[in-house]
Write an enzyme that holds these catalytic residues in place. Structure first.
Site, PDB file in Angstrom:
ATOM      1  N   HIS A  97       1.071  -2.675  -0.686  1.00 22.63           N
ATOM      2  CA  HIS A  97       1.790  -3.938  -1.235  1.00 22.63           C
ATOM      3  C   HIS A  97       1.822  -3.996   0.090  1.00 22.63           C
ATOM      4  O   HIS A  97       2.159  -3.720   1.204  1.00 22.63           O
ATOM      5  CB  HIS A  97       2.464  -3.312  -1.919  1.00 22.63           C
ATOM      6  CG  HIS A  97       2.357  -3.000  -3.301  1.00 22.63           C
ATOM      7  ND1 HIS A  97       1.245  -3.190  -4.361  1.00 22.63           N
ATOM      8  CD2 HIS A  97       1.956  -1.750  -3.459  1.00 22.63           C
ATOM      9  CE1 HIS A  97       1.108  -2.715  -4.935  1.00 22.63           C
ATOM     10  NE2 HIS A  97       1.343  -1.299  -5.069  1.00 22.63           N
ATOM     11  N   GLU A 115       7.995   0.172  -4.532  1.00 24.75           N
ATOM     12  CA  GLU A 115       7.650   0.355  -5.295  1.00 24.75           C
ATOM     13  C   GLU A 115       8.592   2.010  -5.705  1.00 24.75           C
ATOM     14  O   GLU A 115       8.510   2.775  -4.655  1.00 24.75           O
ATOM     15  CB  GLU A 115       7.271   0.465  -6.082  1.00 24.75           C
ATOM     16  CG  GLU A 115       5.512   1.232  -5.501  1.00 24.75           C
ATOM     17  CD  GLU A 115       4.215   0.718  -6.110  1.00 24.75           C
ATOM     18  OE1 GLU A 115       4.465  -0.549  -6.827  1.00 24.75           O
ATOM     19  OE2 GLU A 115       3.453   0.932  -5.730  1.00 24.75           O
ATOM     20  N   HIS A 172      -1.478   3.594  -1.100  1.00 27.36           N
ATOM     21  CA  HIS A 172      -1.737   5.154  -1.931  1.00 27.36           C
ATOM     22  C   HIS A 172      -2.001   4.891  -3.230  1.00 27.36           C
ATOM     23  O   HIS A 172      -2.922   3.656  -3.282  1.00 27.36           O
ATOM     24  CB  HIS A 172       0.134   5.462  -2.413  1.00 27.36           C
ATOM     25  CG  HIS A 172       0.064   3.595  -3.253  1.00 27.36           C
ATOM     26  ND1 HIS A 172       0.678   1.970  -2.376  1.00 27.36           N
ATOM     27  CD2 HIS A 172       0.439   2.798  -4.393  1.00 27.36           C
ATOM     28  CE1 HIS A 172       1.288   1.339  -2.921  1.00 27.36           C
ATOM     29  NE2 HIS A 172       0.133   1.304  -4.152  1.00 27.36           N
ATOM     30  N   ARG A 192      -6.393  -3.746  -2.688  1.00 28.70           N
ATOM     31  CA  ARG A 192      -7.209  -3.332  -2.860  1.00 28.70           C
ATOM     32  C   ARG A 192      -8.239  -2.790  -1.458  1.00 28.70           C
ATOM     33  O   ARG A 192      -7.870  -3.391  -1.308  1.00 28.70           O
ATOM     34  CB  ARG A 192      -8.634  -2.905  -4.049  1.00 28.70           C
ATOM     35  CG  ARG A 192      -7.517  -3.340  -5.250  1.00 28.70           C
ATOM     36  CD  ARG A 192      -8.739  -2.809  -5.972  1.00 28.70           C
ATOM     37  NE  ARG A 192      -8.512  -3.876  -7.560  1.00 28.70           N
ATOM     38  CZ  ARG A 192      -8.619  -4.942  -8.323  1.00 28.70           C
ATOM     39  NH1 ARG A 192      -9.436  -5.692  -7.697  1.00 28.70           N
ATOM     40  NH2 ARG A 192      -7.983  -5.687  -8.962  1.00 28.70           N
TER      41      ARG A 192
END
Length: 335
Positions: A97, A115, A172, A192
């Protein structure tokens, strides 16, 4: 308002999703490929609505715009956090991200996405992808082009109760057999890197975003160490998992009765196990496994009775002072 605001979760089907959200929490999910419960969200891709009370039916985004007092006039142009529960019935794509600056420039004003994950449940042999072994972007690109995924990607074993902090720029992926509560910035931007050559329902390979991913990844990978702090009380315990630029995240484990002082602008709560009651000066409010709620600004003190586990969080100002929630934990420890 001095009572919790309960929200209706919204569900997202995913190619890697399953049925655990129904089996574990009794949710009415759209299919057996349901991957995400957007539990507390004001994001346009999945806004929550109020479940009951005088604000019933209003979206969280509208509450943020029309009732700033509920949130202590927190200085942000949008509701800053998003809480999800993820059912990884299959491996998620390997992804990364962007941070705020990159997302704002290249994703039409979207926030970045830092996150964190609390592992609610997982298979006995479950693992996740967390980081990579490349020492430069050139090495990273070479290993991607050569499909040396086993050499590139770093895998770690996981178990229920584990907590992982995943800053933007971190490679991740959750892997098969994992149920996770995620606290994140309010963003839906994912790049991705690798998707196991998986095809969608129409037989097409899913899109990758390698160019953007390579621009935002952290190289070399360096895991951010977290040091959870446990505060025991006569009625249970509070674990502070992380306190960083965007959010602070806790686990409240109430075993009998605990009293709380709230000194954040507002708080988010998700009941992951058990049941109980939350008491304010306006009355008693039942807490059931699978409930999600916001504690508004004016609710400065409350009490929880029962045998219940809650993942709680609140937003912080990036670059500003963090709330001293350690002092709150100390006050609660004296109850």
């Amino acid at each position: 308002m001095k009572q919790p605001i309960f929200l209706e979760p919204l569900f997202q089907e995913r190619i890697w999703g399953g049925s655990k959200l129904s089996k574990t929490y009794g949710y009415q999910i759209p299919s057996n490929q349901t991957g995400e419960c957007w539990a507390i969200s004001a994001h346009s891709n999945g806004p929550s609505v109020v479940r009951s009370g005088e604000l019933k039916g209003r979206s969280l985004a509208k509450l943020w715009e029309e009732y700033p007092d509920l949130f202590g006039h927190f200085e942000s142009d949008r509701f800053p956090l998003l809480t999800k529960i993820l059912d990884a019935n299959d491996d998620l794509s390997v992804q990364v991200h962007p941070n705020d600056e990159y997302a704002n420039e290249y994703e039409y004003g979207e926030l970045g996405k830092t996150e964190c994950w609390y592992i609610i449940d997982c298979n006995e042999d479950a693992e996740m992808i967390f980081g990579h072994h490349a020492q430069s972007k050139e090495e990273f690109i070479h290993m991607v082009k050569q499909s040396h995924w086993d050499d590139l990607l770093q895998r770690v074993k996981i178990k229920p109760g584990d907590f992982f902090y995943v800053p933007s720029g971190t490679i991740h992926a959750l892997c098969k057999g994992t149920l996770v509560l995620e606290t994140q910035q309010s963003s839906d931007t994912t790049y991705r890197v690798y998707d196991y050559n998986r095809r969608d329902n129409e037989g097409n390979l899913r899109e990758l975003h390698l160019e953007k991913a390579i621009e935002v990844i952290n190289v070399p990978h360096k895991a951010t160490e977290i040091h959870p702090a446990l505060a025991q009380t006569s009625g249970g315990s509070i674990t502070t998992f992380v306190e960083e630029d965007y959010f602070t995240v806790y686990k409240w484990h109430v075993q009998t009765t605990m009293e709380f002082i709230q000194d954040a602008h507002f708080m988010l709560g998700s009941v992951i196990e058990g049941q109980g009651s939350l008491y304010t000066e306006e009355g008693e409010f039942a807490l059931q496994k699978g409930d999600h709620f916001i504690l508004p600004n004016e609710l400065s003190s409350f009490k929880i009775k029962g045998n219940v586990q809650i993942i709680a969080s609140h937003p912080n100002y990036k670059g500003g002072q963090h709330h001293d929630m350690g002092s709150t934990a100390k006050q609660m420890a004296n109850v």
